[in-house]
Motif scaffolding. Sequence first.
Motif, PDB file in Angstrom:
ATOM      1  N   GLN A 264       0.836  -1.026   0.110  1.00  0.00           N
ATOM      2  CA  GLN A 264      -0.046   0.244  -0.068  1.00  0.00           C
ATOM      3  C   GLN A 264       0.794   1.028  -0.185  1.00  0.00           C
ATOM      4  O   GLN A 264       0.178   1.934  -0.641  1.00  0.00           O
ATOM      5  CB  GLN A 264      -0.985  -0.386   0.948  1.00  0.00           C
ATOM      6  N   VAL A 265       2.026   1.136   1.113  1.00  0.00           N
ATOM      7  CA  VAL A 265       3.001   2.561   0.647  1.00  0.00           C
ATOM      8  C   VAL A 265       3.702   3.104  -0.225  1.00  0.00           C
ATOM      9  O   VAL A 265       3.903   3.877  -0.822  1.00  0.00           O
ATOM     10  CB  VAL A 265       3.404   2.717   1.724  1.00  0.00           C
ATOM     11  N   LEU A 266       3.890   1.838  -1.015  1.00  0.00           N
ATOM     12  CA  LEU A 266       4.399   1.968  -2.284  1.00  0.00           C
ATOM     13  C   LEU A 266       3.714   2.533  -3.037  1.00  0.00           C
ATOM     14  O   LEU A 266       4.001   2.922  -4.368  1.00  0.00           O
ATOM     15  CB  LEU A 266       4.966   0.372  -2.334  1.00  0.00           C
ATOM     16  N   PHE A 267       2.604   1.935  -3.550  1.00  0.00           N
ATOM     17  CA  PHE A 267       1.458   2.527  -4.336  1.00  0.00           C
ATOM     18  C   PHE A 267       1.472   3.829  -3.960  1.00  0.00           C
ATOM     19  O   PHE A 267       1.120   4.327  -5.078  1.00  0.00           O
ATOM     20  CB  PHE A 267      -0.176   1.851  -4.341  1.00  0.00           C
ATOM     21  N   LEU A 268       1.096   4.465  -3.281  1.00  0.00           N
ATOM     22  CA  LEU A 268       0.701   5.489  -2.894  1.00  0.00           C
ATOM     23  C   LEU A 268       2.290   6.684  -2.746  1.00  0.00           C
ATOM     24  O   LEU A 268       2.061   7.371  -3.531  1.00  0.00           O
ATOM     25  CB  LEU A 268       0.652   5.791  -1.505  1.00  0.00           C
ATOM     26  N   GLU A 269       2.940   6.134  -2.978  1.00  0.00           N
ATOM     27  CA  GLU A 269       4.484   6.534  -3.189  1.00  0.00           C
ATOM     28  C   GLU A 269       4.297   7.117  -4.954  1.00  0.00           C
ATOM     29  O   GLU A 269       4.918   7.843  -5.815  1.00  0.00           O
ATOM     30  CB  GLU A 269       5.370   5.796  -3.129  1.00  0.00           C
ATOM     31  N   TRP A 270       3.759   5.489  -4.929  1.00  0.00           N
ATOM     32  CA  TRP A 270       4.195   5.927  -6.316  1.00  0.00           C
ATOM     33  C   TRP A 270       3.001   6.233  -7.457  1.00  0.00           C
ATOM     34  O   TRP A 270       3.536   8.055  -8.371  1.00  0.00           O
ATOM     35  CB  TRP A 270       3.284   4.332  -7.434  1.00  0.00           C
ATOM     36  N   MET A 271       1.678   6.853  -6.836  1.00  0.00           N
ATOM     37  CA  MET A 271       0.917   7.813  -6.435  1.00  0.00           C
ATOM     38  C   MET A 271       1.194   9.305  -6.880  1.00  0.00           C
ATOM     39  O   MET A 271       0.579  10.194  -7.768  1.00  0.00           O
ATOM     40  CB  MET A 271      -0.911   7.584  -6.241  1.00  0.00           C
ATOM     41  N   GLU A 272       1.861   9.600  -5.622  1.00  0.00           N
ATOM     42  CA  GLU A 272       2.321  11.335  -5.411  1.00  0.00           C
ATOM     43  C   GLU A 272       2.899  11.241  -6.658  1.00  0.00           C
ATOM     44  O   GLU A 272       2.891  12.641  -7.111  1.00  0.00           O
ATOM     45  CB  GLU A 272       3.229  10.860  -4.022  1.00  0.00           C
ATOM     46  N   ARG A 273       3.895  10.834  -6.857  1.00  0.00           N
ATOM     47  CA  ARG A 273       4.926  10.547  -8.474  1.00  0.00           C
ATOM     48  C   ARG A 273       3.847  10.485  -9.501  1.00  0.00           C
ATOM     49  O   ARG A 273       4.821  11.747 -10.453  1.00  0.00           O
ATOM     50  CB  ARG A 273       5.803   9.224  -8.577  1.00  0.00           C
TER      51      ARG A 273
END
Length: 373
Positions: A187-196
């Motif tokens: 989940q955290v890795l996806f949210l980082e991807w989303m922010e980018r």
Amino acid sequence: MKTWAKMFLIVGALGLLVFLFPINRVSNHLQARGDASQKKPMAKNNSYVYSWPKCQQNMSAASISGFETVPQHIQDFLYYRHCRHFPMLLDLPDKCGGIDKSADIFLLLVIKSSPVNYERREVLRKTWAKERLHNGVWIRRIFISGTMDSGFEKKRLNKLLELEQREYNDILQWDFSDTLFNLTLKQVLFLEWMERNCPKARFLFNGDDDVFANTDNMVDYLQSLKDNDGSKHLFTGHVFQGTRPVRWTESKYYVPVQVQESNSYPPYCGGGGFLLSGHTALVIYNMSQSITIHPIDDVYMGMCLAKAGLSPVPHMGFRTLGLHIPSKKVDPHDPCYFKEFLLVHRFLPPDIYLMWHKIYDPDLKCGHNSHRS
């Protein structure tokens, strides 16, 4: 030295600088974060991605009182819970059309899927996760995954996802072990991807690949929120309140005091599936930067909400514990029970395929007295 020789040296020096310091095509806000000194830009497929040094085991975890008494998978979690950065094996940098165009995505379906779940992904692509326009707005799809097994089997499964990516362009994969206790990391890795890559998507559905989700109903519900276009807080689903860590050692959700001393959880939505605004997704990501990883991913999302002073809101259309049909005399898969819900957990792939087509059968007749429980 002759002029042509000087020019040759200058051009060669400039070429060396470009080779050593490639142009960073990733958003500048990544460099402003505290861990930017660890990030190394690397060329990949004519774009630039970030990699990090391999995360080292935190040996001090072994000094936690009672560490030796907990199961091996929990010891491994404690050794590596600080690790948040892993190599990306499959990326979708252009999935949202760029940062500004990401606002054109009304509902982004973010589906947790393990590499072995090929049949589930195939069925979802043909049913509720099909990318399409509904009521004039776009629904887009992303599967998020880690890796499984080792050696030849790991390579085989990675190749499977790579082939799917070539055909569908809908998978994000990182090189970490895709296990229950790593769902939070996913989940955290996806949210980082989303922010980018997709920071302006209006709303997100976040859920498992074994649910029946009526995504058309989700769009209808979200469009009915006249005062929220995704720029305000929204986090809704099946809300659990007053729950506590499972201390029973035989449970797969067992969380010992070595992982969490507190005997209570904040309110959270069941991880089978929930809806949230793009605004809230980025708030959760920002909060996650200062909250230690918890192995139960839906609980962790609740922790991030609580730290931001926000709460989840219950929605009766989400049945993450399944649907209870009170009578044994009726078909538990009668589409009239499911037509109005937003989500029901757990479904096998053939049942998802069949239910999706049943609820859109133009000849379907549901009486006014049909009972949905």
